[in-house]
Motif scaffolding. Structure first.
Motif, short mmCIF file in Angstrom:
data_model
loop_
_atom_site.label_atom_id
_atom_site.label_comp_id
_atom_site.label_asym_id
_atom_site.label_seq_id
_atom_site.Cartn_x
_atom_site.Cartn_y
_atom_site.Cartn_z
N VAL A 442 60.10 -2.57 35.63
CA VAL A 442 61.44 -2.51 36.26
C VAL A 442 61.73 -2.72 37.62
O VAL A 442 63.01 -3.34 38.01
CB VAL A 442 61.24 -0.78 36.79
N ILE A 443 61.45 -2.86 38.57
CA ILE A 443 61.82 -3.20 39.55
C ILE A 443 61.93 -5.38 39.65
O ILE A 443 62.84 -5.54 39.71
CB ILE A 443 60.69 -4.06 40.99
N ALA A 444 61.11 -6.10 38.72
CA ALA A 444 61.81 -7.43 38.46
C ALA A 444 62.59 -7.20 37.23
O ALA A 444 63.67 -7.82 37.94
CB ALA A 444 60.37 -7.55 37.32
N ASP A 445 63.31 -6.29 36.68
CA ASP A 445 64.22 -6.26 35.81
C ASP A 445 65.06 -6.06 36.77
O ASP A 445 66.23 -6.67 36.54
CB ASP A 445 64.01 -4.86 34.68
N GLU A 446 65.84 -5.59 37.67
CA GLU A 446 66.15 -5.23 38.48
C GLU A 446 66.95 -6.04 39.63
O GLU A 446 67.82 -6.60 39.93
CB GLU A 446 66.04 -3.28 39.24
N ALA A 447 65.32 -6.76 40.17
CA ALA A 447 66.03 -7.78 40.66
C ALA A 447 66.23 -9.40 40.07
O ALA A 447 67.17 -9.81 40.46
CB ALA A 447 64.60 -8.64 41.26
N ASN A 448 66.85 -9.58 38.48
CA ASN A 448 66.87 -10.67 37.56
C ASN A 448 68.30 -10.32 37.18
O ASN A 448 68.92 -10.85 37.65
CB ASN A 448 65.91 -9.98 36.08
N HIS A 449 68.12 -8.44 36.99
CA HIS A 449 69.62 -8.71 36.88
C HIS A 449 71.16 -8.66 37.96
O HIS A 449 72.01 -9.44 38.16
CB HIS A 449 70.00 -6.89 36.79
N LYS A 484 66.88 -21.09 46.09
CA LYS A 484 66.05 -21.05 45.69
C LYS A 484 64.81 -19.45 46.21
O LYS A 484 64.16 -18.89 45.45
CB LYS A 484 64.84 -22.37 46.90
N GLN A 485 65.35 -18.68 47.27
CA GLN A 485 64.81 -17.75 47.38
C GLN A 485 64.80 -16.14 46.93
O GLN A 485 63.84 -15.91 46.08
CB GLN A 485 64.95 -17.08 49.20
N HIS A 486 66.48 -16.97 46.39
CA HIS A 486 66.25 -15.82 45.18
C HIS A 486 65.29 -15.96 43.94
O HIS A 486 64.79 -15.04 43.24
CB HIS A 486 67.56 -15.31 44.45
N LEU A 487 65.53 -17.19 43.08
CA LEU A 487 64.35 -17.00 41.66
C LEU A 487 62.99 -17.15 42.46
O LEU A 487 62.39 -17.35 41.60
CB LEU A 487 64.41 -19.00 41.40
N TYR A 488 62.13 -17.85 43.80
CA TYR A 488 61.17 -17.59 43.67
C TYR A 488 60.30 -15.71 44.00
O TYR A 488 59.64 -15.57 43.08
CB TYR A 488 61.04 -17.98 45.22
N LEU A 489 61.43 -15.01 44.53
CA LEU A 489 61.55 -14.26 44.54
C LEU A 489 60.91 -12.94 43.36
O LEU A 489 60.55 -12.96 42.81
CB LEU A 489 62.62 -13.19 45.23
N LEU A 490 62.45 -13.64 42.43
CA LEU A 490 62.09 -13.00 40.46
C LEU A 490 60.86 -13.57 40.01
O LEU A 490 60.39 -13.15 39.49
CB LEU A 490 63.76 -13.82 40.23
N GLY A 491 60.86 -15.24 40.66
CA GLY A 491 59.39 -15.38 38.90
C GLY A 491 57.92 -14.66 40.03
O GLY A 491 57.62 -14.37 39.35
N LYS A 492 58.05 -14.49 41.42
CA LYS A 492 57.08 -13.13 41.98
C LYS A 492 56.72 -12.38 41.59
O LYS A 492 55.80 -11.41 41.47
CB LYS A 492 57.41 -13.96 43.82
#
Length: 557
Positions: A442-449, A484-492
């Motif tokens: 759920v946390i990953a989905d929220e960050a993704n959106h 890049k930071q946003h994408l890195y966080l999403l991947g993590k």
């Protein structure tokens, strides 16, 4: 009486019996032949089966034939001289040799040269048991013909693998000490007397690296060498508050004063706050390091440490959190309080390491590793990522109690008695990893959106900055870095919940709930979407997940 004669033939190996009729004398019969053989000097020879009967038949045929009537006798070989024999049997992989001695039937006995010869013949050169060789020859000569004896006459030596290297701890572990209160002369235990605090000074030796050994080579009875396997190498490493004594890197010493903590392959030393009690006189405590409370944590107090917390007394209606272990010599006592028309427990413990105590009642516990309660858990909410053991940890089987409580476990649960005689609901839930994975997803989905919503704005900023002069390079770099930071966080975040998902199958395959004494009615077990409620009492019971269902089996002592 007929004439019965015994003579040797074929180099004295065969015994010839000759029967010559004597006129006017009784004919030969089997009994007479047997008596003549037994009374002869050849009675130790090996008698050929039915040889005498066949000889008598030949004599009878001659009596019936006129042509055969003469003074010439009728003869036949009836026995043989058989030499004593030796036989060697090698065990698998030639790790031992057995010699079988079979006694002679009137033949040659065994002499020492024959023994040496058969050893050479079988290539037996090492591990020879001389005493057994001498004894079997002596005893074999006394045996009745054809009888056998055997004995082990050579034995190999298995190789002995080397011992693994290991870390030898040179200081006591505070967490273990807190669970071992002082035993009095009358046999009772003083829960308040824990001895001196484990505290080390800078320079104190903490641990020593013991190297592996090479092992000892072995051999088989043919002399082939069996190599030994060396022990596995261990390693010692520096930790917070500790360093190597010298360049050999085999002894760890404290570099600060503080409380030691066992780690895998190391010992850390944390800053230590020592205090008598936590009460209104001290106020709430928050400390960067470890805390040792000699007495109690009193009602309404808050205690927090970045490392371990050791409490010599009990905890009463308090909140405690630790970045390491929480070790409580006595128990945890809370009560139920009303909050927004709902009853909640007044005491909370949270630890990133292990938690141990004598008992827990009306408490919420969040434990990242293993939870050990010696006596009982009552009316509590338990979340434990590792294993839960309720009982004396020194025993092979848990003997404590859980009743009126809810447990969410990421490992196994071991208890003596599960449930209460009054039927209070006790719930054991093994869906910890399902819950954790879902929360992370759920946390990953929220960050993704959130990132997806921001991407158009980021691209517009990049396009706008790109149309300006080169002085906007820094702005472009900042925008690119943010992207890049946003994408890195999403991947993590995605990686984390996917990796945790692997724990689900592992947990289902390996967990168990073992109630070594009984499970009482009112206990509910949850695994994935399956539930099992006990409507009657059961004796010692083990519960596992098998073939996509809850498996309930008795524990056989």
């Amino acid at each position: 009486m007929c004439d019965i004669k015994l003579t040797l033939q074929n180099e004295n190996k065969d015994l010839l019996m000759t029967i010559t009729p004597v006129k006017g004398q009784p004919k030969a019969n089997l009994k007479k032949l047997q008596t003549a053989f037994k009374l002869s000097a050849y009675s130790t020879f090996l008698l050929i089966d039915a040889a005498m009967e066949l000889l008598l038949a030949e004599v009878a045929k001659g009596d019936e034939s006129d042509e055969q009537k003469s003074t010439a006798g009728t003869g036949s070989i009836i026995a043989n001289a058989v030499d004593a024999s030796l036989k060697v049997t090698l065990a698998p992989e030639s790790m031992s040799a057995t010699l079988e001695f079979t006694a002679a039937y009137g033949g040659k006995t065994i002499e020492n040269p024959a023994v040496i010869a058969i050893l050479k013949e079988n290539n037996i050169t090492k591990g020879i048991i001389k005493e057994n060789l001498i004894n079997i020859v002596k005893e074999g000569r006394l045996l009745q013909g054809g009888k056998s004896i055997s004995t082990e006459i050579a034995k190999g030596k298995m190789s002995k693998n080397g011992k693994d290297g290991y870390v030898k701890y040179l200081v006591d572990d505070p967490a273990e000490r807190i669970s071992c209160p002082k035993k009095l002369e009358n046999g009772n235990v003083d829960m308040r007397e824990l001895g001196n605090l484990i505290h080390v000074k800078a320079g104190k030796k903490l641990a020593q690296l013991i190297p592996p050994t090479d092992g000892i080579k072995g051999f088989d009875v043919t002399g082939t060498i069996i190599d030994a396997v060396s022990g596995e190498t261990c390693f010692l490493e520096e930790s917070e508050g500790s360093s190597f004594l010298d360049e050999n890197n085999n002894i760890l010493v404290a570099v600060i004063d503080g409380m030691p903590k066992y780690l895998e392959n190391s010992v850390a030393v944390h800053k230590l706050l020592e205090i008598e009690n936590i009460d209104v006189g001290t106020g709430n405590i928050r400390f960067d390091g470890s805390i040792y409370v000699q007495g109690n944590v009193c009602e309404g107090m808050q205690l927090s440490a970045t490392e371990d917390i050791v409490i010599g007394g009990l905890v009463e209606t308090a909140s405690i959190s630790a970045g390491g272990n929480i070790s409580i010599a006595q128990g945890i006592i809370g009560r139920q309080v009303s909050e927004k028309n709902d009853l909640k427990n007044s005491t909370m413990l949270q630890a990133d390491g292990d938690i141990s105590a004598q008992f827990a009642q009306y408490v919420d516990i969040f434990c990242k590793k293993n939870l050990n309660i010696t006596q009982y858990i009552s009316h509590s909410q338990i979340t434990v990522e590792g294993d839960l053991w309720v009982g004396n940890i020194a025993n092979e089987k848990a003997d404590g109690k859980i009743f009126g409580s809810r447990v969410l476990a990421g490992g196994s649960v071991h208890v003596g008695t599960l449930g209460s005689v009054c039927g209070a609901i006790t719930n054991i839930n093994f869906n910890y990893w399902f819950k954790i994975v879902e929360e992370l997803r759920v946390i990953a989905d929220e960050a993704n959106h959130k990132i997806i919503r921001r991407l158009p704005r980021i691209y517009k900023l990049l396009q706008k900055a790109g149309k300006l002069d080169n002085e906007n390079t820094k702005q472009i770099n900042r925008i690119t870095y943010a992207l890049k930071q946003h994408l890195y966080l999403l991947g993590k975040l995605n990686k984390e919940w996917l990796e945790k998902g692997n724990n689900i199958d592992e947990h289902l395959n390996n967990f168990e709930l073992a109630a070594y004494q009984s499970i009482l009615s009112g206990v509910n077990i949850e695994v994935t979407n399956k539930n099992s409620t006990f409507k009657r009492d059961h004796q010692a019971t083990q519960i596992k997940w098998f073939e996509n269902k809850i498996s309930i089996e008795p524990i056989v002592n």
